[in-house]
Write a protein that holds these residues in place. Structure first.
Motif, mmCIF file in Angstrom:
data_model
loop_
_atom_site.group_PDB
_atom_site.id
_atom_site.type_symbol
_atom_site.label_atom_id
_atom_site.label_comp_id
_atom_site.label_asym_id
_atom_site.label_seq_id
_atom_site.Cartn_x
_atom_site.Cartn_y
_atom_site.Cartn_z
ATOM 1 N N MET A 1 -25.408 73.607 19.522
ATOM 2 C CA MET A 1 -25.819 72.889 20.728
ATOM 3 C C MET A 1 -26.940 73.608 21.451
ATOM 4 N N GLU A 2 -27.010 74.941 21.237
ATOM 5 C CA GLU A 2 -28.070 75.645 21.980
ATOM 6 C C GLU A 2 -29.433 75.252 21.440
ATOM 7 N N GLY A 3 -29.470 74.727 20.221
ATOM 8 C CA GLY A 3 -30.745 74.224 19.717
ATOM 9 C C GLY A 3 -31.253 73.070 20.549
ATOM 10 N N LEU A 4 -30.331 72.183 20.963
ATOM 11 C CA LEU A 4 -30.740 71.052 21.792
ATOM 12 C C LEU A 4 -31.186 71.511 23.166
ATOM 13 N N ILE A 5 -30.489 72.520 23.716
ATOM 14 C CA ILE A 5 -30.888 73.027 25.033
ATOM 15 C C ILE A 5 -32.276 73.633 24.942
ATOM 16 N N LYS A 6 -32.538 74.353 23.845
ATOM 17 C CA LYS A 6 -33.879 74.926 23.683
ATOM 18 C C LYS A 6 -34.924 73.830 23.624
ATOM 19 N N LEU A 7 -34.586 72.733 22.953
ATOM 20 C CA LEU A 7 -35.555 71.641 22.868
ATOM 21 C C LEU A 7 -35.814 71.039 24.240
ATOM 22 N N VAL A 8 -34.768 70.858 25.041
ATOM 23 C CA VAL A 8 -34.942 70.275 26.373
ATOM 24 C C VAL A 8 -35.805 71.187 27.233
ATOM 25 N N ILE A 9 -35.533 72.501 27.165
ATOM 26 C CA ILE A 9 -36.343 73.440 27.949
ATOM 27 C C ILE A 9 -37.794 73.396 27.487
ATOM 28 N N PHE A 10 -38.000 73.321 26.158
ATOM 29 C CA PHE A 10 -39.357 73.258 25.623
ATOM 30 C C PHE A 10 -40.086 72.030 26.158
ATOM 31 N N VAL A 11 -39.414 70.881 26.122
ATOM 32 C CA VAL A 11 -40.064 69.652 26.581
ATOM 33 C C VAL A 11 -40.389 69.748 28.071
ATOM 34 N N LEU A 12 -39.454 70.308 28.864
ATOM 35 C CA LEU A 12 -39.719 70.439 30.295
ATOM 36 C C LEU A 12 -40.922 71.340 30.558
ATOM 37 N N LEU A 13 -40.985 72.469 29.831
ATOM 38 C CA LEU A 13 -42.117 73.376 30.028
ATOM 39 C C LEU A 13 -43.422 72.703 29.629
ATOM 40 N N VAL A 14 -43.392 71.966 28.525
ATOM 41 C CA VAL A 14 -44.622 71.300 28.087
ATOM 42 C C VAL A 14 -45.074 70.297 29.132
ATOM 43 N N LEU A 15 -44.134 69.501 29.657
ATOM 44 C CA LEU A 15 -44.521 68.494 30.647
ATOM 45 C C LEU A 15 -45.047 69.141 31.920
ATOM 46 N N THR A 16 -44.364 70.223 32.373
ATOM 47 C CA THR A 16 -44.852 70.919 33.571
ATOM 48 C C THR A 16 -46.251 71.449 33.335
ATOM 49 N N GLY A 17 -46.448 72.118 32.201
ATOM 50 C CA GLY A 17 -47.771 72.652 31.896
ATOM 51 C C GLY A 17 -48.810 71.557 31.830
ATOM 52 N N LEU A 18 -48.433 70.440 31.224
ATOM 53 C CA LEU A 18 -49.399 69.358 31.062
ATOM 54 C C LEU A 18 -49.798 68.789 32.406
ATOM 55 N N ILE A 19 -48.807 68.433 33.225
ATOM 56 C CA ILE A 19 -49.107 67.731 34.478
ATOM 57 C C ILE A 19 -49.787 68.679 35.463
ATOM 58 N N VAL A 20 -49.122 69.799 35.744
ATOM 59 C CA VAL A 20 -49.688 70.703 36.746
ATOM 60 C C VAL A 20 -50.981 71.313 36.224
ATOM 61 N N GLY A 21 -51.013 71.651 34.945
ATOM 62 C CA GLY A 21 -52.209 72.261 34.375
ATOM 63 C C GLY A 21 -53.399 71.325 34.453
ATOM 64 N N THR A 22 -53.195 70.045 34.177
ATOM 65 C CA THR A 22 -54.306 69.101 34.231
ATOM 66 C C THR A 22 -54.835 68.963 35.653
ATOM 67 N N ILE A 23 -53.914 68.919 36.625
ATOM 68 C CA ILE A 23 -54.347 68.805 38.021
ATOM 69 C C ILE A 23 -55.165 70.027 38.419
ATOM 70 N N LEU A 24 -54.661 71.213 38.077
ATOM 71 C CA LEU A 24 -55.377 72.431 38.460
ATOM 72 C C LEU A 24 -56.724 72.517 37.765
ATOM 73 N N GLU A 25 -56.773 72.057 36.501
ATOM 74 C CA GLU A 25 -58.035 72.152 35.783
ATOM 75 C C GLU A 25 -59.076 71.235 36.395
ATOM 76 N N ARG A 26 -58.647 70.017 36.763
ATOM 77 C CA ARG A 26 -59.608 69.099 37.376
ATOM 78 C C ARG A 26 -60.131 69.651 38.681
ATOM 79 N N ARG A 27 -59.214 70.266 39.463
ATOM 80 C CA ARG A 27 -59.634 70.847 40.734
ATOM 81 C C ARG A 27 -60.643 71.969 40.508
ATOM 82 N N HIS A 28 -60.393 72.764 39.491
ATOM 83 C CA HIS A 28 -61.299 73.879 39.216
ATOM 84 C C HIS A 28 -62.664 73.365 38.792
#
Lengths: 167, 302
Positions: A1-28
């Motif tokens: 089951m910890e494999g699934l938890i790792k996947l969920v954490i991975f997806v959350l990190l990717v989405l955070t990086g994508l959304i916040v990263g894109t906003i910060l990059e445009r601002r820069h």
């Protein structure tokens, strides 16, 4: 089951990086474009020999450096792309921003000195990666050159704007 | 005199307009498809290879630890289970070199599993849960079905092979999360297919031995009852199909008969005797001991 938890954490990190990263990059990028217009009167060249009229003028070493780091999404996308190779488009915008930011900071230092041109501009890049093979990419971009004040009677045909921003 | 100038540089030269996210999604899908294909190839390949691994390899593999499983004193429960398993195996067309050995574990969690070498371990918790010989026979023939299909070695072998290949390819990188999860879900799918096949074997054996599958039905209905307030995990992350599906399989089977009589269990199965004074206690109604009944039944059915 910890494999699934790792996947969920991975997806959350990717989405955070994508959304916040894109906003910060445009601002820069907006900030970069604005400052490029403001500092457009200071010309930069990699040419080693300044024109003759600069002889005897005050000069100074100026440099600008910036440390940029990618977000989690950039790293994950690049890790996937590395399997098949090709352009890592996620890193291209990161390093482009870093380079332009370094040039702008160098120009700002030159503007404080009162220069109108920077000659013999060179770039250095060094990566600050941790020992981990797949760590988030982190690089320092450095731009340095010789800032020169234009002589008061510099003719307009050579393109240097004399007496502007003299401090 | 040359004119010195810095013209503005177009944006698209150093930065491409393609969406990094779209590319990421496309590559992730390709990665998932690749991992699923890898697991399928390894699993199906194992299933083709395993008939070439003689069963006595498995038996000698299991010999070291299987001897330590049982205590020194002979247990009437174990002998009863062993006889029942052997009788069921006789109806399941097992190859000649596949001996079945049943062991009882003292654990109070209901569980039964088959491992290498034809060893089946049943827990005391399961023996306390079943309420008829038919239900116990369902469990035993399900495990014998696993052994007949060589499921322990196929599952273990392909699991190890998949782990090694994925570790070599992706190691501990960030995208290992995607590859490991897709590999795991595919393996669980195969595990559920194995369980369904073992269920089918068990139902066939029950039909031949008792003439009906009523005991299995009551067993699964009881499992549903006991766990009806618990939150069942979603099926895609379970190794077994959900209990309602297994029950539906039984109810749509041809030997389904809700009113057929069930054979009771002997007493000593539920409460293993503390002392060895009376090794074969009979039930209070003066019915013949289970072993005698089994001998008689074995003679009747051949």
């Amino acid at each position: 089951m910890e494999g699934l938890i790792k996947l969920v954490i991975f997806v959350l990190l990717v989405l955070t990086g994508l959304i916040v990263g894109t906003i910060l990059e445009r601002r820069h990028y907006r900030s970069i474009k604005k400052r490029e217009v403001e500092l457009g009167h200071i010309l930069v060249f990699t040419e080693r020999m300044p024109p003759h009229q600069f002889a005897g003028q005050p000069f100074q070493l100026v440099s600008g450096s910036v440390v940029v780091s990618g977000d989690y999404f950039k790293t994950a996308a690049a890790g996937l792309k590395k399997i098949i190779g090709g352009r890592l488009t996620s890193y291209e915008s990161l390093l482009d921003r870093g380079r332009r930011e370094a040039i702008l900071r160098m120009k700002e230092q030159a503007a404080q000195f009162g220069a109108q041109a920077i000659f013999n501009v060179r770039f250095e890049t060094s990566s600050l990666n941790q020992k981990r093979k797949n760590g988030i990419i982190c690089a320092e971009m450095l731009a340095y050159g010789t800032a020169l004040k234009a002589p008061p009677q510099a003719a307009n045909e050579t393109g240097f704007s004399a007496n502007k921003n003299l401090r | 005199m040359p004119r010195y100038e810095n013209p503005p540089i177009p944006e698209e030269i150093n930065v491409s307009k393609t969406s990094a996210f779209g590319e990421f999604v496309k590559l992730s899908i390709i990665l998932i498809v690749f991992c699923v294909a890898l697991v399928v190839i390894i699993f199906v390949g194992m299933r083709y290879l395993v008939p070439h691994i003689p069963f006595h390899y498995e038996v000698s593999l299991a010999e070291n630890w299987s001897k330590k499983l049982d205590g020194d004193a002979p247990s009437p429960s174990r002998e009863y289970l062993q006889k029942l398993a052997e009788n069921l195996a006789a109806h399941m067309a097992l190859p000649a070199d596949m001996p079945i050995t049943v062991h009882i574990s003292a654990s109070s969690t209901p569980n039964a599993f088959a491992t290498f070498g034809g060893h089946i371990i049943v827990t005391q918790g399961l023996l306390d849960l079943v309420d008829s010989e038919n239900a116990l026979a369902m469990v035993l023939s399900h495990e014998i079905g696993h052994i007949k299909h060589r499921d322990p070695i196929v599952a273990a072998g392909s699991g190890v092979a998949v782990s090694i290949v994925l570790a070599i390819l992706f190691g501990n990188s960030d995208i290992a999360a995607i590859s490991n999860t897709s590999g795991l879900l595919t393996q669980l799918n195969f595990s559920r297919a194995q369980e369904s096949a073992a269920d089918q074997e068990a139902l066939k054996a029950l039909t031949q031995y008792y003439g009906h599958t009523n005991g299995a039905e009551t067993f699964f209905k009881k499992m549903l009852e006991t766990h009806k307030d618990d939150q069942a995990p979603p099926e895609f992350i379970s190794t077994h199909p959900n209990t309602p599906e297994r029950l539906a399989c039984i109810e749509t089977g041809s030997a389904h008969d809700s009113h057929a009589p069930l054979t009771p269990l002997p007493d000593f199965v539920k409460h293993p005797p503390a002392s060895s004074k009376a090794p074969y206690p009979t039930s209070g109604r003066g019915i013949r001991t289970p072993l005698a009944r089994l001998r008689e039944r074995g003679g009747r059915r051949g």
